[in-house]
Design a protein around this motif. Structure first.
Motif, PDB file in Angstrom:
ATOM      1  N   ASN A 620      41.574  40.794  40.052  1.00  0.00           N
ATOM      2  CA  ASN A 620      40.607  39.625  40.680  1.00  0.00           C
ATOM      3  C   ASN A 620      39.996  38.929  38.913  1.00  0.00           C
ATOM      4  O   ASN A 620      40.425  39.498  38.003  1.00  0.00           O
ATOM      5  CB  ASN A 620      39.361  40.037  41.276  1.00  0.00           C
ATOM      6  CG  ASN A 620      38.663  41.203  40.458  1.00  0.00           C
ATOM      7  OD1 ASN A 620      38.482  41.168  39.145  1.00  0.00           O
ATOM      8  ND2 ASN A 620      38.522  42.333  41.348  1.00  0.00           N
ATOM      9  N   SER A 621      39.221  37.997  39.206  1.00  0.00           N
ATOM     10  CA  SER A 621      38.887  37.104  37.931  1.00  0.00           C
ATOM     11  C   SER A 621      38.146  37.818  37.120  1.00  0.00           C
ATOM     12  O   SER A 621      37.965  37.826  35.964  1.00  0.00           O
ATOM     13  CB  SER A 621      38.046  35.767  38.670  1.00  0.00           C
ATOM     14  OG  SER A 621      37.148  36.448  39.297  1.00  0.00           O
ATOM     15  N   ALA A 622      37.413  38.752  37.598  1.00  0.00           N
ATOM     16  CA  ALA A 622      36.510  39.675  36.626  1.00  0.00           C
ATOM     17  C   ALA A 622      37.520  40.724  35.725  1.00  0.00           C
ATOM     18  O   ALA A 622      37.003  41.101  34.625  1.00  0.00           O
ATOM     19  CB  ALA A 622      35.843  40.623  37.631  1.00  0.00           C
ATOM     20  N   ASP A 623      38.690  40.720  36.178  1.00  0.00           N
ATOM     21  CA  ASP A 623      39.499  41.717  35.119  1.00  0.00           C
ATOM     22  C   ASP A 623      39.945  40.928  34.095  1.00  0.00           C
ATOM     23  O   ASP A 623      40.370  41.661  33.116  1.00  0.00           O
ATOM     24  CB  ASP A 623      40.833  42.003  36.063  1.00  0.00           C
ATOM     25  CG  ASP A 623      40.527  42.988  37.107  1.00  0.00           C
ATOM     26  OD1 ASP A 623      39.732  43.932  37.092  1.00  0.00           O
ATOM     27  OD2 ASP A 623      41.043  42.847  38.378  1.00  0.00           O
ATOM     28  N   ASP A 624      39.820  39.662  33.935  1.00  0.00           N
ATOM     29  CA  ASP A 624      40.171  39.014  32.839  1.00  0.00           C
ATOM     30  C   ASP A 624      39.337  39.171  31.655  1.00  0.00           C
ATOM     31  O   ASP A 624      39.800  38.587  30.362  1.00  0.00           O
ATOM     32  CB  ASP A 624      40.107  37.278  33.064  1.00  0.00           C
ATOM     33  CG  ASP A 624      41.408  37.079  34.155  1.00  0.00           C
ATOM     34  OD1 ASP A 624      42.379  37.394  34.275  1.00  0.00           O
ATOM     35  OD2 ASP A 624      41.281  35.638  34.556  1.00  0.00           O
ATOM     36  N   SER A 625      38.072  39.652  31.769  1.00  0.00           N
ATOM     37  CA  SER A 625      37.116  40.000  30.861  1.00  0.00           C
ATOM     38  C   SER A 625      37.629  41.138  29.917  1.00  0.00           C
ATOM     39  O   SER A 625      37.447  41.322  28.866  1.00  0.00           O
ATOM     40  CB  SER A 625      35.776  40.354  31.293  1.00  0.00           C
ATOM     41  OG  SER A 625      35.945  41.605  32.096  1.00  0.00           O
TER      42      SER A 625
END
Length: 882
Positions: A620-625
């Motif tokens: 998900n987009s949070a994993d990009d962090s």
């Protein structure tokens, strides 16, 4: 010698032969008449005296032959007589000649076309100076190992090259993605190639700091630089690095592949330990030094391999390059296609054998009409060897006519073969019809003529006048052996069975391969490679921002459902690999860490490609962090490294990294390498990482070139235009290449087995047609020969169904024996197809059963027409004709 002189010589030779024949006739006639007169003077009646004189002198023609030999007549003159006589006989039988020539043309033409491929790809010498001294070293080596090998080898001069590199050409109009090969400084000198203009690399120009030069291909020089010779000494921008153009290679130089557009020197830097010892593992080539041999080089390279592992800064696997060897470069280049070409050559060889059997049966039928002629010639003194030579000359002449027509068919067939084979087939462009192929065709035609003509010649030359007249009084009409014709028909069916089984196995394999679940869905997915300069991505954050902006703009296009990027597209032909450490799984001493196929993706990738999540979750987009670092593994990887338990929650770490990454999900297996396997055999598993978390390649770089995958309802051409405009707006120096649908990529993945299957199916269909004609011909002959017998049977009260059973039984006998023999041979021969098959055994029972039923149906069809003709025989007409 002038034309007039040749004409005078020919006229003189003809007159001398004519005068010699006249003198020989007069001399023989004088001796016969003198002996006759002596007998008459002694009181013998004239008729009796003439008869005794003829007996005394024997056969006139035989005596002439002996006189010609005694006078030194050349064999060539006799051969020319046979050729002229054979041509007249073939002209008198236009139907037989046309059918035989066409049948042979199909067989010879197919063999010529396939041989032209074999000759161009496997046999023709490489276009390099003293190419017989060029060798290929199996196995691959990193730069450090290659440098050590180059310094220590005494039997050959070695060079290294590495394909698969690509560079952006910028600063000269629209950016262009170039296919590049990195080579050692000795690469061109080892091959013995000189540039068309300029120079190639000097020794040492592959060392870091001295490698800012480039050699252009002839095609790139013409298309991009207008064949301008002033390009030498000027600089061009490749991946944002200025490189001096030092040379342009000739148009015919394309090694290692026709896709190569530029050659750049290797960047050998011992200070960069990872790149020097663990970067690109490259294939090597070499040139044998004077007085060196391949066995010597092979022994020396194996000795080097036994000690090179000690040079590495870390332990190397014991099986690395375990089977290293040295072979001719020509053989090393075509290893992957050699077996396939020989299979095709074997298939067309069977076609030719079937054609020979067909024509042999035709020749036997035609010989029946000439039996009296041959018997009379034998009675007049012609020796059996002389008769056989005449009959074989006719057969060879017939085969040569078939060869001429076959060459015409082969020229067209070669174009079709080149179109059917994959475009990346090595040395495919070298395949063409030339004097070598024509010499092969001529030799094949002569051999074919002898092959199909031998049996009829042997059989016909046995005929005597008494036997011929006896056969005539019996009403048999011919004395050709039924057993021989039957054996030929059985062989024809057996050969056809072999080809049909091979085609059936390949069809089943192709169907199985076509229905393989690749692990993703290709419907309405467009892909495109986006390749910023590596220097642009020197700062990972800049590259990540570029792709994030690009994805956002494309996602906002009406009609686009979702979009993502990946570094290695499934079936795309590219591999990204990294060694991984698995938590609580220590590596045994002497072994290397497991090697993984590493996919770097954006969060929507699994959704665009419809790759199912089996356990855990997707990205998900949070994993990009990158907080925390996460990963996803495939089902096969989970079974291998976490047997009996779920890997979700476990940790892995890239070699050289400090931070562990948590496995958060399991996805279904994807056929990333090809449709037959998920990953190559030398890779242990597959893992996914978010692209934005700075997961690096083996050389420590974040990949710059990525592939867009777009799921959309837009028209393909419309979406391409939008895509190119969007990329150009973001960065005009970033090219977009390889724009194609995912469905097209899947189709390309099956192109090689598809081409082989199509060719075998075509050969099998031709074999079926020829087999049908052969059985029909044999039964037609038997029916015509047994017309008297059938007439008597019908006159004595036999029913039409009895005649039907009589003829069909003959056909069934040929069919059953031929099919049984073909099936038995196929059990052993089809093992040669193992490497071409997927999902089917070489002894697949279903294929064998279907082939047997198909051949039975074909042979019954071939029996139908002769059977109907036999059932319509009028007893009175048959007996009257006899």
């Amino acid at each position: 010698m002038s034309l007039q002189t040749r004409f005078r010589f020919w006229v003189g030779a003809t007159l001398r032969r004519s005068r010699m024949e006249s003198e020989m006739d007069a001399e023989l006639r004088f001796h016969v008449e003198s002996f006759t007169e002596d007998l008459v003077r002694n009181g013998v009646p004239c008729a009796e005296a003439a008869r005794r004189a003829r007996i005394e002198f024997g056969a006139i023609e035989k005596t002439k032959e002996e006189c010609r030999e005694a006078r030194g007549a050349k064999i060539m003159e006799t051969l020319m007589q046979d050729v002229r006589f054979g041509a007249r006989m073939l002209r008198k039988s236009p139907g037989f000649t046309a059918v035989a020539v066409l049948t042979l043309a199909l067989g010879i033409g197919a063999n010529t076309a396939i041989f032209s491929l074999v000759d161009g790809i496997l046999l023709r010498p490489l276009p390099f100076a003293t190419s017989q001294n060029l060798v290929s070293i199996s196995g691959t080596f990193p730069k450090g190992a290659f440098v050590a090998l180059r310094e220590q080898m005494q039997s050959l001069d070695a060079a290294a090259y590495f394909e698969g590199h690509e560079f952006n050409l910028t600063g000269r109009g629209e950016p262009l993605r170039l296919s590049a090969v990195l080579v050692s400084a000795e690469f061109f000198s080892v091959l013995g190639e000189r540039p068309e203009i300029g120079r190639t690399f000097y020794p040492g120009e592959d060392i870091a700091g001295k490698d800012d030069c480039v050699v252009l291909s002839h095609s790139l020089w013409q298309e991009r630089f207008g064949a301008d010779p002033s390009i030498l000494g000027r600089s061009i921008e490749l991946e944002g690095v200025s490189r001096e153009v030092i040379g342009v290679m000739p148009a015919e130089f394309t090694f290692p592949s026709a896709k190569t557009q530029v050659w750049l020197p290797l960047h050998n830097d011992p200070r960069d330990t990872v790149a020097y010892w663990a970067g690109d593992f490259m294939p090597l080539i070499g040139r044998l030094r004077p007085s060196s041999t391949i066995p010597q080089a092979r022994a020396e390279i194996r000795m080097f391999q036994s000690r090179v592992a000690k040079l590495f800064p870390w332990p190397m696997p014991a099986d690395w390059n375990a089977d290293i060897s040295v072979v001719e470069l020509r053989n090393g280049m075509v290893t992957d296609v050699r077996g396939r070409l020989f299979l095709l050559l074997g298939a067309v060889g069977l076609i030719l054998l079937i054609a020979c059997v067909n024509v042999a049966n035709l020749a036997l039928s035609r010989a029946a009409t000439r039996e009296k002629e041959i018997a009379v010639r034998t009675a007049m003194g012609a020796e059996r060897s002389r008769v056989m030579r005449q009959l074989l000359t006719e057969s060879v002449l017939l085969a040569l006519f078939g060869g001429l027509l076959g060459v015409a068919l082969a020229i067209e067939g070669l174009h079709l073969l080149k179109a059917a084979l994959p475009a990346d087939t090595p040395r495919l462009a070298n395949a063409h019809i030339d004097w070598r192929v024509l010499a092969f065709t001529c030799g094949l035609a002569v051999l074919t003529g002898l092959l199909f003509g031998l049996a009829p010649a042997l059989h016909s030359s046995r005929a005597t006048l008494a036997q011929s007249l006896s056969a005539a009084t019996r009403g048999a009409g011919v004395s050709i052996s039924n057993r021989l014709r039957g054996a030929l028909a059985i062989a024809e069916v057996a050969f056809a069975v072999l080809l049909v089984i091979a085609a059936g196995l390949l069809i089943r394999s192709f169907v199985a391969l076509s229905h393989v679940d690749p692990g993703f869905r290709a419907e309405r997915v467009l892909t495109a490679r986006v390749t910023p300069n590596q220097a642009f991505c020197g700062e990972p954050s800049r590259c990540i921002s570029f792709y994030r902006e690009l994805l956002g703009r494309i996602q906002g296009v009406p009609g686009v459902n979702s979009v993502a990027v990946v570094n290695t597209l499934p079936l795309g032909g590219r591999v990204a690999k990294r060694s991984l450490e698995i938590e609580n799984e220590p590596v045994a001493p002497g072994n290397a860490m497991p090697l993984f196929w590493m996919d770097l993706v954006t969060p929507d990738y699994l959704r665009v490609m419809k790759i199912p999540v089996v356990a855990g979750r997707g990205f998900n987009s949070a994993d990009d962090s990158g907080n925390p670092h996460v990963a996803i593994v495939t089902t096969a990887t989970a079974r291998r490294f976490w047997p009996g338990r779920s890997p979700v929650g476990s940790h892995v770490r890239l070699s050289g990294d400090k931070d562990w990454r948590t496995v958060v999900g399991i996805v279904s297996d994807v056929r990333a390498y090809d449709l037959q396997k998920n990953v190559p055999d030398w890779i242990n598993g597959t893992i996914y990482f978010p692209y934005a978390t700075n997961a690096t390649l083996e050389d420590g770089r974040v990949p710059s070139d990525m592939t867009l995958v777009i799921q959309s309802s837009l028209d393909e051409s419309q979406l391409q235009n939008v895509l190119r405009r969007t990329i150009a707006d973001l960065n005009p120096e970033v090219p977009a290449s390889e724009v194609k649908t995912m469905r097209a990529i899947v189709s390309e993945a099956v192109s090689t087995p598809a081409s082989t299957t199509v060719l075998f199916v075509a050969f099998a269909a031709l074999a079926l047609v020829l087999g049908l004609i052969g059985i029909y011909g044999v039964l037609s002959f038997l029916v015509s020969r047994r017309s008297r017998e059938i007439g008597i049977r019908l006159a004595l009260g036999a029913q039409r169904r009895d005649v039907l059973w009589l003829v069909m039984r003959e056909g069934a006998k040929f069919s059953i024996l031929g099919i049984s023999l073909g099936l038995a041979c196929a059990l052993g021969i089809t093992r040669l197809l193992t490497s071409e098959l997927y999902g089917v055994s070489p002894a697949d029972p279903a294929t064998f059963l279907v082939t047997a039923l198909l051949m039975a149906a074909v042979t019954l069809l071939a029996c139908y027409v002769p059977t109907r003709r036999a059932m319509r025989v009028d007893p009175l007409v048959a007996l009257r004709n006899e």
